[in-house]
Motif scaffolding. Structure first.
Motif, PDB file in Angstrom:
ATOM      1  N   SER A  23      39.657 -45.062  85.648  1.00  0.00           N
ATOM      2  CA  SER A  23      39.945 -46.505  85.931  1.00  0.00           C
ATOM      3  C   SER A  23      38.924 -47.153  85.195  1.00  0.00           C
ATOM      4  N   LEU A  24      39.174 -48.529  84.792  1.00  0.00           N
ATOM      5  CA  LEU A  24      38.323 -49.356  84.580  1.00  0.00           C
ATOM      6  C   LEU A  24      37.826 -50.394  85.661  1.00  0.00           C
ATOM      7  N   VAL A  25      36.379 -50.308  85.906  1.00  0.00           N
ATOM      8  CA  VAL A  25      35.922 -51.172  87.218  1.00  0.00           C
ATOM      9  C   VAL A  25      34.940 -52.286  86.558  1.00  0.00           C
ATOM     10  N   LYS A  26      34.625 -53.188  87.334  1.00  0.00           N
ATOM     11  CA  LYS A  26      33.753 -54.219  86.953  1.00  0.00           C
ATOM     12  C   LYS A  26      32.559 -53.916  87.908  1.00  0.00           C
ATOM     13  N   LEU A  27      31.425 -54.017  87.514  1.00  0.00           N
ATOM     14  CA  LEU A  27      29.959 -53.678  88.426  1.00  0.00           C
ATOM     15  C   LEU A  27      29.634 -54.950  88.920  1.00  0.00           C
ATOM     16  N   LYS A  28      28.691 -55.301  89.790  1.00  0.00           N
ATOM     17  CA  LYS A  28      28.233 -56.503  90.142  1.00  0.00           C
ATOM     18  C   LYS A  28      27.125 -57.047  89.024  1.00  0.00           C
ATOM     19  N   SER A  29      26.753 -56.300  88.227  1.00  0.00           N
ATOM     20  CA  SER A  29      25.953 -56.854  87.242  1.00  0.00           C
ATOM     21  C   SER A  29      26.935 -57.528  86.309  1.00  0.00           C
ATOM     22  N   GLY A  30      28.061 -57.494  86.390  1.00  0.00           N
ATOM     23  CA  GLY A  30      28.936 -58.175  85.222  1.00  0.00           C
ATOM     24  C   GLY A  30      29.310 -57.046  84.023  1.00  0.00           C
ATOM     25  N   ARG A  31      28.925 -56.042  84.076  1.00  0.00           N
ATOM     26  CA  ARG A  31      29.360 -55.002  83.219  1.00  0.00           C
ATOM     27  C   ARG A  31      30.864 -54.540  83.593  1.00  0.00           C
ATOM     28  N   LEU A  32      31.509 -53.945  82.606  1.00  0.00           N
ATOM     29  CA  LEU A  32      32.661 -53.145  82.577  1.00  0.00           C
ATOM     30  C   LEU A  32      32.387 -51.552  82.418  1.00  0.00           C
ATOM     31  N   ALA A  33      33.022 -50.670  83.041  1.00  0.00           N
ATOM     32  CA  ALA A  33      32.904 -49.167  82.952  1.00  0.00           C
ATOM     33  C   ALA A  33      34.061 -48.572  83.252  1.00  0.00           C
ATOM     34  N   VAL A  34      34.015 -47.572  82.702  1.00  0.00           N
ATOM     35  CA  VAL A  34      35.217 -46.646  83.011  1.00  0.00           C
ATOM     36  C   VAL A  34      34.718 -45.303  83.905  1.00  0.00           C
TER      37      VAL A  34
END
Length: 409
Positions: free
Chosen positions: A335-346
């Motif tokens: 899944s592609l998710v967005k973190l509170k820090s504004g970063r995208l991560a898989v």
């Protein structure tokens, strides 16, 4: 009588009842056969199989007595003996849990080995030959073992399939998801194997669907969809004349498209009439179908798929769907998710103690609109300094190779 001998004692003319080793450690789809070809003997001797279960009554040559015999059964039918062996096998303690990365190579090897075998199984159905569930058990057992070691590895990797192999690999995927879901629901080992076999055969009726409809590289017309909907009844007919097919497998094949509100097919059954196995198959079948790429559409991101499935009132059993989400994860691997820090991560793995804090690989900053050096972050270990705030659609961000960030081990 059944005897277990060392592979080096194997001779032409012996009847092999079972190859005792990992299913993908040998090149044979059928585990029961008369050994009459020298090339087959050479392949077995060169394989990783160490011991072979021989049926002396079906063999054309005598089995040489050996001090290495490990199992002998007299006064029983072959089926009874094999049933006893299966009970012994599934009664063993479960394997130790591994991370998705640690199980990755084994899971990939198993998935790749399954392709030709399931294709062979489906082709036999297309030619009108009877199915035999005993032949599927080695594959199902190895999938069960992989899931017991790390269900996150194979349940995520099996989602990756080529557009031209969907029909075959979809059945493997549903088998994998059925086994993982059975474990989550606390079903017995025997029920879990039944669920896996049922998942493997659930779409066997598609072999009775004309190729121009089955392999159409576009959405089906209304008339074509009417034909396609008959696959569950076709499959039930195929399995009804086959060997060692139990009621669970027949039920799942016929009823995996039923909905709890009574609008499914072929019998418009309501929730109380649908078995737990058919309810499980409904969830697993739809999840894999929606997350798979097809010639006429791109598969949905897994997290978004789960979210949308929860919004379809009347389709799925709520208890089964919730168990499936717990099994796959609120943020499934890939899944592609967005973190509170504004970063995208898989997402690359799950946290065993919390569905909300998966292991992720950060690679993009939405604030600076720049790619970052990939970094693995264990969200459960950073004391809340960052967290997932939601799913993202890779297409919105122009990301078309997300799988390469998590599926390469």
């Amino acid at each position: 009588m059944l005897k277990t001998i060392h592979i080096q004692e194997l001779k032409l003319g012996m009847f092999v009842q079972q190859l005792q080793g990992a299913w993908f450690d040998h090149p044979f789809w059928r585990s029961s056969f008369l050994l009459k070809d020298q090339s087959d003997l050479n392949k077995l001797l060169a394989s990783n199989v160490e011991h072979v279960l021989i049926d002396t009554e079906k063999s054309l040559v005598a089995t040489t007595p050996s001090g290495t015999l490990e199992h002998s059964v007299t006064g029983k039918s072959v089926n009874d003996a094999m049933a006893e062996l299966r009970k012994r096998e599934i009664g063993k303690p479960r394997a130790q849990h591994l991370s998705a990365a640690e199980e990755h190579q084994t899971a990939m090897k198993l998935i790749n080995a399954s392709k030709a075998s399931v294709r062979h199984m489906f082709n036999e159905a297309r030619m009108g030959k009877a199915m035999n569930a005993e032949e599927a058990l080695p594959l199902v057992k190895d999938i069960l073992s992989s899931i017991d070691r790390s269900h996150n590895a194979i349940t995520s990797l099996v989602r990756l399939k080529g557009k031209d192999e969907y029909t075959y690999m979809h059945s493997v995927a549903v088998c994998v998801l059925m086994i993982a879901l059975a474990r989550e629901l606390g079903l017995s080992d025997e029920q879990t194997l039944q669920a896996g076999v049922a998942g493997l055969y659930h779409d066997i009726g598609k072999m009775a669907i004309p190729d121009d409809i089955l392999n159409k590289p576009a959405a089906l017309s209304e008339d074509e969809f009417i034909v396609m909907r008959k696959h569950s009844e076709f499959g039930h007919a195929i399995l009804s004349r086959s060997k060692q097919i139990d009621e669970v497998c027949l039920d799942v094949c016929l009823h995996h498209h039923e909905k709890i509100d009574g609008t499914g097919y072929p019998h418009k059954m309501n929730g109380s009439e649908i078995s737990i196995f058919a309810k499980m198959a409904a969830v697993c079948d739809v999840y894999d179908a929606l997350t798979s790429h097809r010639p006429y559409r791109t598969g949905w991101e897994p997290g978004i798929t789960l979210h949308r499935m929860t919004q379809w009132t009347g389709h799925f059993d709520a208890h089964i769907l919730n168990a499936f989400i717990k099994c796959i994860g609120i943020y499934p691997i890939g899944s592609l998710v967005k973190l509170k820090s504004g970063r995208l991560a898989v997402v690359i793995d799950q946290c065993p103690t919390s569905l909300l804090t998966p292991v992720v690989k950060v690679f993009f900053s939405t604030k600076s609109n720049m790619h970052l050096e990939p970094q693995v972050v264990y969200l459960s270990r950073i004391g809340g300094h960052d967290e997932v705030i939601g799913h993202e659609d890779p297409r919105v961000w122009g990301i078309h190779d997300l799988h390469t960030m998590w599926a390469n081990g």
